[in-house]
Design a protein around this motif. Structure first.
Motif, short mmCIF file in Angstrom:
data_model
loop_
_atom_site.label_atom_id
_atom_site.label_comp_id
_atom_site.label_asym_id
_atom_site.label_seq_id
_atom_site.Cartn_x
_atom_site.Cartn_y
_atom_site.Cartn_z
N LEU A 11 0.84 -1.19 0.00
CA LEU A 11 0.00 0.00 0.00
C LEU A 11 0.88 1.24 0.00
O LEU A 11 2.04 1.21 0.41
N ARG A 12 0.29 2.35 -0.40
CA ARG A 12 1.04 3.60 -0.47
C ARG A 12 0.94 4.39 0.83
O ARG A 12 1.89 5.02 1.27
N THR A 13 -0.23 4.41 1.49
CA THR A 13 -0.43 5.26 2.66
C THR A 13 -0.69 4.44 3.92
O THR A 13 -1.26 3.34 3.87
N LEU A 14 -0.28 5.02 5.04
CA LEU A 14 -0.53 4.38 6.33
C LEU A 14 -2.01 4.38 6.67
O LEU A 14 -2.52 3.46 7.31
N GLY A 15 -2.71 5.46 6.28
CA GLY A 15 -4.14 5.52 6.56
C GLY A 15 -4.89 4.38 5.94
O GLY A 15 -5.79 3.79 6.56
N ARG A 16 -4.54 4.03 4.70
CA ARG A 16 -5.20 2.90 4.04
C ARG A 16 -4.86 1.60 4.74
O ARG A 16 -5.73 0.75 4.97
N ALA A 17 -3.60 1.43 5.13
CA ALA A 17 -3.22 0.21 5.84
C ALA A 17 -3.96 0.09 7.17
O ALA A 17 -4.44 -0.99 7.54
N ALA A 18 -4.08 1.22 7.89
CA ALA A 18 -4.78 1.19 9.18
C ALA A 18 -6.25 0.82 9.00
O ALA A 18 -6.84 0.11 9.83
N SER A 19 -6.86 1.29 7.92
CA SER A 19 -8.28 0.99 7.69
C SER A 19 -8.51 -0.48 7.36
O SER A 19 -9.59 -1.03 7.62
N GLY A 32 -13.12 -2.62 19.08
CA GLY A 32 -13.98 -3.21 20.10
C GLY A 32 -13.21 -3.57 21.35
O GLY A 32 -12.01 -3.89 21.30
N GLU A 33 -13.89 -3.52 22.49
CA GLU A 33 -13.27 -3.85 23.77
C GLU A 33 -12.78 -5.28 23.77
O GLU A 33 -13.48 -6.19 23.35
N GLY A 34 -11.56 -5.48 24.21
CA GLY A 34 -10.97 -6.82 24.26
C GLY A 34 -10.30 -7.26 22.99
O GLY A 34 -9.71 -8.35 22.94
N ALA A 35 -10.33 -6.45 21.93
CA ALA A 35 -9.68 -6.82 20.67
C ALA A 35 -8.17 -6.81 20.85
O ALA A 35 -7.61 -6.00 21.60
N ALA A 36 -7.48 -7.71 20.15
CA ALA A 36 -6.01 -7.74 20.19
C ALA A 36 -5.44 -6.46 19.58
O ALA A 36 -6.07 -5.83 18.72
N ALA A 37 -4.24 -6.11 19.99
CA ALA A 37 -3.60 -4.91 19.48
C ALA A 37 -3.22 -5.07 18.01
O ALA A 37 -2.86 -6.16 17.56
N ILE A 38 -3.29 -3.97 17.30
CA ILE A 38 -2.72 -3.88 15.96
C ILE A 38 -1.39 -3.15 16.09
O ILE A 38 -1.29 -2.15 16.82
N THR A 39 -0.36 -3.63 15.40
CA THR A 39 0.97 -3.05 15.51
C THR A 39 1.31 -2.28 14.25
O THR A 39 1.17 -2.79 13.13
N LEU A 40 1.76 -1.04 14.44
CA LEU A 40 2.28 -0.20 13.36
C LEU A 40 3.78 -0.11 13.59
O LEU A 40 4.23 0.57 14.50
N ARG A 41 4.56 -0.83 12.78
CA ARG A 41 5.98 -1.03 13.07
C ARG A 41 6.84 -0.56 11.92
O ARG A 41 6.68 -0.99 10.77
N GLY A 42 7.80 0.32 12.22
CA GLY A 42 8.79 0.71 11.24
C GLY A 42 9.77 -0.42 11.00
O GLY A 42 10.22 -1.08 11.93
N GLU A 43 10.10 -0.65 9.73
CA GLU A 43 11.00 -1.74 9.36
C GLU A 43 12.42 -1.22 9.20
O GLU A 43 12.65 -0.17 8.58
N GLY A 44 13.37 -1.96 9.74
CA GLY A 44 14.77 -1.67 9.51
C GLY A 44 15.32 -0.60 10.43
O GLY A 44 14.60 0.10 11.14
N PRO A 45 16.66 -0.46 10.42
CA PRO A 45 17.31 0.52 11.31
C PRO A 45 17.03 1.96 10.91
O PRO A 45 17.13 2.86 11.74
N SER A 46 16.71 2.21 9.65
CA SER A 46 16.34 3.56 9.21
C SER A 46 14.83 3.70 9.35
O SER A 46 14.06 3.21 8.52
N ARG A 47 14.40 4.34 10.43
CA ARG A 47 12.97 4.40 10.70
C ARG A 47 12.22 5.15 9.60
O ARG A 47 12.70 6.15 9.08
N PRO A 48 11.00 4.73 9.28
CA PRO A 48 10.15 5.55 8.42
C PRO A 48 9.77 6.84 9.13
O PRO A 48 9.62 6.86 10.36
N THR A 49 9.61 7.92 8.37
CA THR A 49 9.31 9.23 8.94
C THR A 49 7.86 9.60 8.66
O THR A 49 7.40 9.57 7.52
N LEU A 50 7.14 9.94 9.74
CA LEU A 50 5.78 10.46 9.63
C LEU A 50 5.83 11.96 9.82
O LEU A 50 6.44 12.45 10.79
N MET A 51 5.21 12.72 8.90
CA MET A 51 5.21 14.17 8.96
C MET A 51 3.79 14.68 8.77
O MET A 51 2.88 13.93 8.36
#
Length: 420
Positions: free
Chosen positions: A15-23, A48-67
């Motif tokens: 995917l291109r955007t984080l918003g789309r991935a989150a949705s 929903g209450e009790g749902a497992a966590a969703i993880t938003l994880r930067g890959e690699g030693p060079s972190r992705p930048t959110l602006m």
């Protein structure tokens, strides 16, 4: 940056955007964020209450930048309303009037770890506002600067509950490194542990209208930073407790290069059940002017000052009920007070300001001075002969016999001794 929001969100079809991935993400999923720059505002919703966590994880030693996105409207880059883990991200607010991350009601059991957050001009870098069971760990949070105003590194607002702030490096913000404040109710159960807090414009830790707080094993130095915030907005306390906070433990911290080490102030309502224990407080400066105390107790109920080491203070190592405000049930024991260039070790307020006072087993540097407000009034009758060993209200400690005089006139501090 490769990818398309009509893709499947796989390695082969990103995917291109984080918003789309989150949705598209579902409880338990991991969103792998590849290196690059993402100019977006994210609202991470609840599943929903009790749902497992969703993880938003930067890959690699060079972190992705959110602006910020193009409109740069006030708010935050990431709002968390559900259970999410944010890992290995670089959130660069780029001078916009925004926080980096805000945890809102519904964002319970979320985590922010291993990330760098920087350069906003709103009221804080990270805000916990009504969320519960939040973990903020192993992050670098810096340069949140609002000209002439507070911009804290992390702020916890009531009725947030069970927030742990561990092993972060929080520095060069225009407010406090960490602040806890009341909202529609007090914040409760806050742990501040093993952090490096330094060089911000106001205080290291500021606790007000918060209950059950532990501030433990932190390195706190460089307050206030006058290059970031004009002198006068704060005394630059390593730790400040006020506004009726209850159940606060300040334990095992190293505090240095501050305007004051630890201050307990009444301000509207007296703090209650406060423990200041086993801290090392050193190099406390008279900056801003008229400060320089190691531990200042200027209000409160059931305040305990125990087993601290205090040295290199520009003013009194211990200033106890000496601000004209009643401190009820103050206990001071087994502290080592070495003083600074002026050799001022202790200033003790008048008896009327310290009902229920207990003092014992403290150790004082030879050649320093102890002070009790109003002691000259005692020099009548049987005590008249002691006037000559005082310089005004100060008693220079040139010999163990001088401590005998102190114990007699104070009516406390049995077991005190000189440090050789």
């Amino acid at each position: 940056m490769k990818g398309s929001d009509v893709g499947k969100g796989t390695v082969a079809s990103p995917l291109r955007t984080l918003g789309r991935a989150a949705s598209l993400a579902r409880p338990g999923d991991v969103i792998r964020v590849l290196p690059g720059t993402y100019s977006e505002q994210l609202v991470l919703e609840s599943h929903g209450e009790g749902a497992a966590a969703i993880t938003l994880r930067g890959e690699g030693p060079s972190r992705p930048t959110l602006m910020p996105s193009s409109n740069r409207a006030p708010g935050a880059i990431i709002f968390v309303r559900g259970r999410w883990n944010l890992e290995n991200l670089h959130v660069d607010v780029d001078g916009a009037p925004m926080a980096a991350v805000v945890f809102l009601p519904g964002g319970d059991k979320s985590r922010l770890t291993g990330s760098e957050l920087r350069d906003g001009t709103a009221g804080a870098g990270v805000i916990v506002q009504g969320a519960r069971h939040i973990r903020i760990q192993d992050n670098v949070i810096h340069h949140f600067i609002k000209a002439g105003h507070d911009s804290h590194g992390v702020v916890v607002v009531g009725p947030s509950r069970d927030v742990a702030i561990r092993s972060n490096n929080i520095h060069h913000n225009s407010g406090d490194s960490i602040q806890c404040q009341g909202g529609v109710g007090p914040a409760e159960v806050l742990l501040i542990e093993n952090n490096q807090l330094h060089d911000s414009g106001e205080n290291g830790v500021d606790i007000k209208e918060c209950n059950e707080v532990v501030i433990r094993n932190n390195q706190i130095s460089g307050f206030p930073n006058a290059t970031i915030r004009p002198v006068g907005s704060s005394a630059g306390d390593g730790v400040l407790v006020s506004l009726g906070a209850r159940g606060v433990v300040i334990q095992g911290n190293t505090i240095s290069k501050a305007g004051r080490g630890v201050s307990i102030l009444s301000q509207v309502a007296p703090p209650e059940d406060i423990w200041v224990e086993r801290n090392t407080i050193q190099n406390i400066r008279n900056f801003p002017p008229h400060n320089g105390q190691g531990i200042r107790i200027a209000g409160g109920r059931n305040v305990h000052v125990v087993e601290n080491t205090i040295e290199g203070t520009a003013s009194y190592g211990l200033m106890l009920a000496a601000d004209g405000v009643v401190v009820t049930g103050l206990t001071v024991r087994n502290n080592r007070v070495k003083g600074g260039p002026q050799r001022m070790l202790v200033r003790l307020g008048r008896e009327s300001f310290r009902p229920g006072f207990s003092m014992r087993g403290n150790h004082y540097a030879r050649g320093g001075a102890l002070c009790m407000d109003g002691v000259q009034e005692k020099f009548r009758g049987a005590y008249a002969g002691y006037r000559q060993v005082f310089l005004g209200e100060h008693l220079p400690l040139s010999s163990p016999e001088r401590l005998d005089v102190w114990r007699l006139l104070v009516g406390a501090d049995q077991g005190s001794a000189l440090l050789e």
